[in-house]
Design a protein around this motif. Structure first.
Motif, PDB file in Angstrom:
ATOM      1  N   ALA A 448       0.827  -1.206   0.000  1.00  0.00           N
ATOM      2  CA  ALA A 448       0.000   0.000   0.000  1.00  0.00           C
ATOM      3  C   ALA A 448       0.865   1.261   0.000  1.00  0.00           C
ATOM      4  CB  ALA A 448      -0.923  -0.006   1.219  1.00  0.00           C
ATOM      5  N   GLY A 449       1.905   1.259   0.831  1.00  0.00           N
ATOM      6  CA  GLY A 449       2.831   2.390   0.848  1.00  0.00           C
ATOM      7  C   GLY A 449       3.636   2.468  -0.434  1.00  0.00           C
ATOM      8  N   ALA A 450       3.992   1.291  -0.997  1.00  0.00           N
ATOM      9  CA  ALA A 450       4.750   1.254  -2.252  1.00  0.00           C
ATOM     10  C   ALA A 450       3.947   1.879  -3.385  1.00  0.00           C
ATOM     11  CB  ALA A 450       5.129  -0.183  -2.592  1.00  0.00           C
ATOM     12  N   HIS A 451       2.612   1.746  -3.324  1.00  0.00           N
ATOM     13  CA  HIS A 451       1.756   2.358  -4.334  1.00  0.00           C
ATOM     14  C   HIS A 451       1.914   3.882  -4.323  1.00  0.00           C
ATOM     15  CE1 HIS A 451      -2.551   3.004  -6.061  1.00  0.00           C
ATOM     16  NE2 HIS A 451      -1.624   3.050  -7.006  1.00  0.00           N
ATOM     17  N   ALA A 452       1.947   4.474  -3.119  1.00  0.00           N
ATOM     18  CA  ALA A 452       2.137   5.920  -2.996  1.00  0.00           C
ATOM     19  C   ALA A 452       3.518   6.334  -3.515  1.00  0.00           C
ATOM     20  CB  ALA A 452       1.956   6.351  -1.540  1.00  0.00           C
ATOM     21  N   ILE A 453       4.524   5.532  -3.205  1.00  0.00           N
ATOM     22  CA  ILE A 453       5.887   5.835  -3.679  1.00  0.00           C
ATOM     23  C   ILE A 453       5.945   5.755  -5.200  1.00  0.00           C
ATOM     24  CG2 ILE A 453       8.287   5.057  -3.648  1.00  0.00           C
ATOM     25  CD1 ILE A 453       7.787   4.056  -0.781  1.00  0.00           C
ATOM     26  N   ALA A 454       5.244   4.760  -5.782  1.00  0.00           N
ATOM     27  CA  ALA A 454       5.237   4.594  -7.237  1.00  0.00           C
ATOM     28  C   ALA A 454       4.672   5.832  -7.929  1.00  0.00           C
ATOM     29  CB  ALA A 454       4.433   3.350  -7.613  1.00  0.00           C
ATOM     30  N   LYS A 455       3.645   6.441  -7.344  1.00  0.00           N
ATOM     31  CA  LYS A 455       3.072   7.659  -7.916  1.00  0.00           C
ATOM     32  C   LYS A 455       4.095   8.784  -7.932  1.00  0.00           C
ATOM     33  CE  LYS A 455      -1.748   6.757  -6.598  1.00  0.00           C
ATOM     34  NZ  LYS A 455      -2.894   7.240  -5.772  1.00  0.00           N
TER      35      LYS A 455
END
Length: 616
Positions: A448-455
């Motif tokens: 879930a946090g990786a999704h924010a980082i990917a953005k």
């Protein structure tokens, strides 16, 4: 050692011999002393940390004196005591005289520096040795550098040494750290600072000068016009001593580096230093760590140092801190471990480096740091590694990170930040256009946090380095990052090691590397890849991505394959791979059915097709 020396004597062209950090002891030292006579071109010998005593030292000193070309002999960290030191000083004086009498002018110029340096650190001189060697030190007239650190001289012994150095007009470097020097030696140090007009560097760390000794030292500093580097870490100095240093800094125009780490300074002393630093225009490096001041004390000190306006912003931060000091039912306290290292130039208008690693910062401190980031004079580099900011602290940083126009480096490694804090921080990064290096390693970030980082990775215009190693992003989080990287043309280094990824993630990485030609370094180590998958992955990269560095070291291999690829580079026409053997005693079977040890089996069975290998 005798066997080694025997083989070395075959080569008469040896110029440098380093046998340091071995258990040579006296017998080995005597053997070396006998052997070096047969090496006519030898210029340097290093036997540091080799368990040599007085007997071995005397033998080496005699060999040093008689050898025509041997100029540098390093014997620090041996128990040679004052007997060995005396022998070497006598040998050095004798050797120097020989060079003066028979040497050519060109030879004299090239060897002069060796006779200008005395280094006997951690050799057990003690007070008795100081009594013996101080007259010898007085006999030198060209000394520029003296290192007698770690010798338990005590105040009495240090007084004798300092008195003998009073006549050394060319002395520029003096190291007396770790010598049990107490306050009553401050007067002798001050006298040397007044008498010597060349001394540039003085190391006094890990003694016991306390406030009284520092006060005496400062009397000498007020008169000295040459000292540029002063270190008085770990001297049990309190705020009284800090205030004396502050008085010196008001008018001092030569000090460039000052270190007062690990002392007993509190807010009062820091406030005095902050005021004086605001007026001082010469100090470029100031280091103060492990002292008892509050978070806003550090920030005000940094601002006072940089903007040259004492307390113009101090009261603002103090008031802000008091208003916000209760958040979530907790109250920030004084922390005993804080680090601030400031590198400043007179014309600079921003704080280059704010280093608050290992400061035991809690979430409530994030509000002060976030406030600083919104300031015109915010830092360009902020290191908060190994604190306890957590999700709440990361949320407090969001506004500051988003509005900062100066921040280029942000390190939040090991701060117990989870998905919530990561998402808040990424919201701030979405409006930031200056960050170049970001580390969120060793936290608790999931897919879930990786999704924010990917953005952030997808759209950030300046970020070139990203580390999120030692989290829990797994294959799902990695897939999101790889998709974002396919469209990224800025990032050059990505570290996602130790994130519990397995073979299923490799195709996504392969697709990303096919589309992305900007990424130069990719760290995938300590994940759950099998050897066969890594081997296939590497073979494909060999032909498709020249210049790429990939690290997949210490990945979890199957029990049968006890190796891991530690480096892959395609910089030339061949592939370079380093293999790390697992430390197990189990034997492998070779292709002929015989038994052999692991290293040999690995080289024969697995890696013969590789054009060049390096085994560690």
């Amino acid at each position: 050692i005798k066997i080694i020396l025997k083989s070395l004597l075959v080569n008469k062209k040896i110029k440098t011999l380093d046998i340091s950090r071995n258990k040579i002891m006296n017998a080995g030292a005597i053997a070396i002393a006998e052997a070096i006579a047969s090496l006519p071109l030898l210029e340097g010998l290093n036997v540091e940390k080799s368990y040599i005593g007085c007997e071995g030292a005397v033998a080496l000193a005699k060999a040093y004196e008689n050898h025509p070309s041997l100029l540098e002999l390093r014997i620090d960290d041996n128990d040679i005591l004052f007997v060995g030191v005396q022998a070497f000083l006598n040998a050095k004086i004798s050797k120097m005289q020989k060079h003066i009498e028979v040497g050519k002018p060109s030879d004299k110029a090239s060897t002069k520096s060796y006779f200008e340096t005395i280094s006997f650190n951690h050799v057990g001189i003690g007070y008795e040795g100081a009594v013996k060697i101080s007259p010898q030190l007085s006999s030198y007239n060209t000394l520029k550098s003296v290192d007698l650190s770690g010798n338990f001289l005590g105040s009495a012994g240090a007084n004798l040494i300092l008195k003998s150095l009073m006549s050394q007009a060319s002395l520029t470097y003096l190291d007396l750290r770790k010598n049990n020097i107490e306050a009553d030696c401050g007067k002798a140090i001050a006298d040397l600072l007044v008498a010597n007009n060349q001394l540039a560097t003085l190391h006094l760390q890990e003694n016991r000068l306390e406030d009284k000794g520092v006060q005496l030292l400062c009397e000498g500093l007020k008169a000295n016009k040459t000292l540029t580097n002063l270190s008085i870490d770990s001297n049990q100095m309190g705020s009284i001593g800090a205030k004396e240093i502050a008085q010196v800094l008001y008018a001092n125009e030569t000090l460039n580096f000052l270190s007062i780490n690990s002392n007993n300074i509190e807010d009062g002393g820091i406030k005095s230093l902050a005021t004086s630093l605001a007026y001082n225009t010469k100090l470029a490096h100031f280091s103060v760590s492990h002292i008892n001041i509050t978070c806003y004390g550090y920030l005000s000190l940094a601002l006072a140092t940089l903007i040259k306006k004492p307390f113009s912003r101090y009261s603002e931060y103090e008031e802000f801190y008091k208003k916000r000091k209760v958040i979530g039912g907790q109250t920030p306290s004084n922390y005993t471990e804080r680090i601030l290292r400031v590198t400043e130039k007179e014309s600079l208008k921003t704080l280059p480096n704010l280093d608050l690693r290992y400061c035991k910062l809690i979430p409530q401190d994030g509000c002060i740091i976030g406030k600083l980031l919104t300031d015109t004079y915010s830092p360009t580099s902020l290191n908060l590694e190994n604190n306890e900011l957590g999700d709440l602290g990361a949320e407090e940083l969001k506004l500051g990170v988003g509005s900062s126009k100066n921040l280029k480096v942000l390190i939040l490694t090991k701060n117990n930040i989870g998905d919530k804090g990561c998402m808040s921080l990424c919201e701030g990064l979405a409006t930031n256009s200056s960050i170049r290096i970001l580390s969120l390693a060793t936290n608790s970030i999931t897919p879930a946090g990786a999704h924010a980082i990917a953005k952030v990775v997808f759209s950030h215009p300046t970020m070139i380095t990203l580390s999120i190693r030692e989290n829990i992003i797994q294959n799902e989080g990695q897939k999101l990052l790889m998709q974002a990287l396919q469209k990224n043309s800025v990032l050059t280094m990505l570290d996602i090691g130790a994130n519990k990824m397995d073979d299923a993630s490799l195709p996504d990485i392969k697709d990303m590397l096919s589309a992305n030609r900007t990424l130069l370094k990719l760290y995938l180590d300590k994940n759950k890849y099998t050897f066969d998958s890594v081997n296939s992955f590497v073979d494909e990269l060999k032909s498709s991505r020249a210049g790429l560095h990939i690290d997949v070291a210490k990945s979890a291999m199957t029990p049968k394959d006890e190796i891991s690829v530690t480096e892959v580079e395609k910089g030339e026409t061949r592939l370079k791979i380093a293999f790390q053997c697992r430390p197990k005693s189990r034997k492998l079977t070779d292709t002929a059915g015989g038994s052999m040890h692991t290293l040999e089996a690995l080289t024969r069975n697995y890696f013969t097709p590789v054009t060049q290998t390096h085994l560690t």
